[in-house]
Design an enzyme around this catalytic site. Structure first.
Site, mmCIF file in Angstrom:
data_model
loop_
_atom_site.group_PDB
_atom_site.id
_atom_site.type_symbol
_atom_site.label_atom_id
_atom_site.label_comp_id
_atom_site.label_asym_id
_atom_site.label_seq_id
_atom_site.Cartn_x
_atom_site.Cartn_y
_atom_site.Cartn_z
ATOM 1 N N SER A 1 0.696 -5.877 -5.534
ATOM 2 C CA SER A 1 1.223 -7.045 -4.810
ATOM 3 C C SER A 1 0.707 -7.078 -3.367
ATOM 4 O O SER A 1 0.464 -8.162 -2.818
ATOM 5 C CB SER A 1 2.756 -7.090 -4.863
ATOM 6 O OG SER A 1 3.334 -6.089 -4.062
ATOM 7 N N HIS B 1 3.010 1.776 4.272
ATOM 8 C CA HIS B 1 4.011 2.723 3.775
ATOM 9 C C HIS B 1 5.402 2.084 3.881
ATOM 10 O O HIS B 1 5.728 1.491 4.912
ATOM 11 C CB HIS B 1 3.947 4.013 4.596
ATOM 12 C CG HIS B 1 4.873 5.061 4.068
ATOM 13 N ND1 HIS B 1 4.599 5.800 2.927
ATOM 14 C CD2 HIS B 1 6.099 5.469 4.494
ATOM 15 C CE1 HIS B 1 5.604 6.621 2.694
ATOM 16 N NE2 HIS B 1 6.520 6.441 3.624
ATOM 17 N N ASP C 1 0.673 10.286 6.135
ATOM 18 C CA ASP C 1 1.282 9.061 6.685
ATOM 19 C C ASP C 1 1.497 9.164 8.200
ATOM 20 O O ASP C 1 2.457 8.616 8.746
ATOM 21 C CB ASP C 1 2.628 8.758 5.982
ATOM 22 C CG ASP C 1 2.444 8.472 4.492
ATOM 23 O OD1 ASP C 1 1.414 7.876 4.124
ATOM 24 O OD2 ASP C 1 3.320 8.862 3.702
HETATM 25 C C1 GAR Z 1 4.305 -0.538 -1.817
HETATM 26 O O1 GAR Z 1 5.686 -0.571 -1.574
HETATM 27 C C2 GAR Z 1 3.618 0.398 -0.837
HETATM 28 O O2 GAR Z 1 4.174 0.375 0.445
HETATM 29 C C3 GAR Z 1 3.871 1.737 -1.503
HETATM 30 O O3 GAR Z 1 3.653 1.498 -2.856
HETATM 31 C C4 GAR Z 1 4.009 0.141 -3.160
HETATM 32 C C5 GAR Z 1 2.829 -0.495 -3.859
HETATM 33 O O4 GAR Z 1 3.167 -1.767 -4.323
HETATM 34 N N1 GAR Z 1 2.987 2.736 -1.002
HETATM 35 C C6 GAR Z 1 3.351 3.993 -0.802
HETATM 36 O O5 GAR Z 1 4.458 4.414 -1.072
HETATM 37 C C7 GAR Z 1 2.274 4.879 -0.209
HETATM 38 N N2 GAR Z 1 2.829 6.076 0.283
HETATM 39 P P1 GAR Z 1 2.032 -2.805 -4.712
HETATM 40 O O6 GAR Z 1 1.120 -2.097 -5.716
HETATM 41 O O7 GAR Z 1 2.781 -3.931 -5.337
HETATM 42 O O8 GAR Z 1 1.319 -3.198 -3.462
#
Ligand code: GAR
Length: 210
Positions: A18, A114, A150
């Site tokens: 997303s 993050h 991070d």
């Molecule tokens: C998001 O919430 C992003 O911030 C998190 O994974 C999700 C991915 O969603 N990332 C982490 O936790 C990295 N440490 P998406 O695939 O829908 O963008």
């Protein structure tokens, strides 16, 4: 006449995609000017985001680790990025730590999003960590990637409230809505080059008159 060179962006994902979609939308609508999303790379063949990227006509590539050493796995990715003259790498739910080798190859040109207000709750399950800690506010952070977990200089953050009846999912959804907006804002700033890093601070530079 001033000719602006378009920054070629690669987006690395592991799942839903997303944030990748939000960045691609922001490039398309010119909210991120002078940029193009050149490739979306996933370390998981079944990442839903790959189909979304393909449907929008963006080149996709699967690069699975398959028991290889981290450096070996990344060497393949780095080669693809360099072949395509990628200027900015955006991690968007890419759930692997990058090696120093990758970070050196793209120094100051890798961003991550993050789902917490860093430096609180780095690593996995950030929303769970926030709930367990009992914080009243959480949010999301876009930062430069360095060789700490991070921990690189922070470009932008957004805050959301945490409610007493929140579950990991309701909090994650509230944060995600902000992620989509703040990531585009941060990428636009980095692509513009109108910033400087002083110590740990990412400072927006006053725009030069062109
Ligand atoms: C998001 O919430 C992003 O911030 C998190 O994974 C999700 C991915 O969603 N990332 C982490 O936790 C990295 N440490 P998406 O695939 O829908 O963008």
């Amino acid at each position: 006449m001033l000719i602006m060179i378009s920054t070629r962006i690669a987006i690395l994902i592991s799942g839903r995609g997303s944030n990748m979609t939000a960045l691609a939308d922001a490039v398309e609508s010119n909210r991120i000017p002078n940029a193009e999303v050149s490739i979306v790379i996933s370390d998981k063949a079944d990442a839903a985001g790959l189909k979304l990227a393909h449907a929008r006509g963006i080149e996709t590539l699967v690069c699975e680790r398959k028991g290889r050493k981290r450096e070996e796995h990344e060497a393949g990715i780095i080669a693809k990025l360099q072949e395509r003259e990628i200027g900015l790498v955006c991690l968007a739910g890419y759930m692997r730590l990058l090696s120093p080798c990758f970070i050196q190859a793209f120094t100051g040109r890798i961003l991550n999003i993050h789902p917490s207000l860093l430096p609180s709750f780095p690593g996995l399950d950030a929303q769970r960590q926030a709930l367990d800690h009992g914080v009243k506010f959480s949010g999301c952070t876009v930062h430069f990637v360095d060789d700490t977990l991070d921990g690189g200089p922070i470009i932008a953050q957004r805050v959301v409230p945490v409610f007493e009846d929140d579950t990991e999912q309701t909090l994650a959804n509230r944060i995600l809505a902000e992620e989509h907006d703040v990531y585009a804002e941060a990428v636009a700033l980095v692509v513009s080059g109108d910033y400087e890093i002083v110590g740990r601070q990412v400072k927006q530079r006053a725009k030069a008159i062109k």
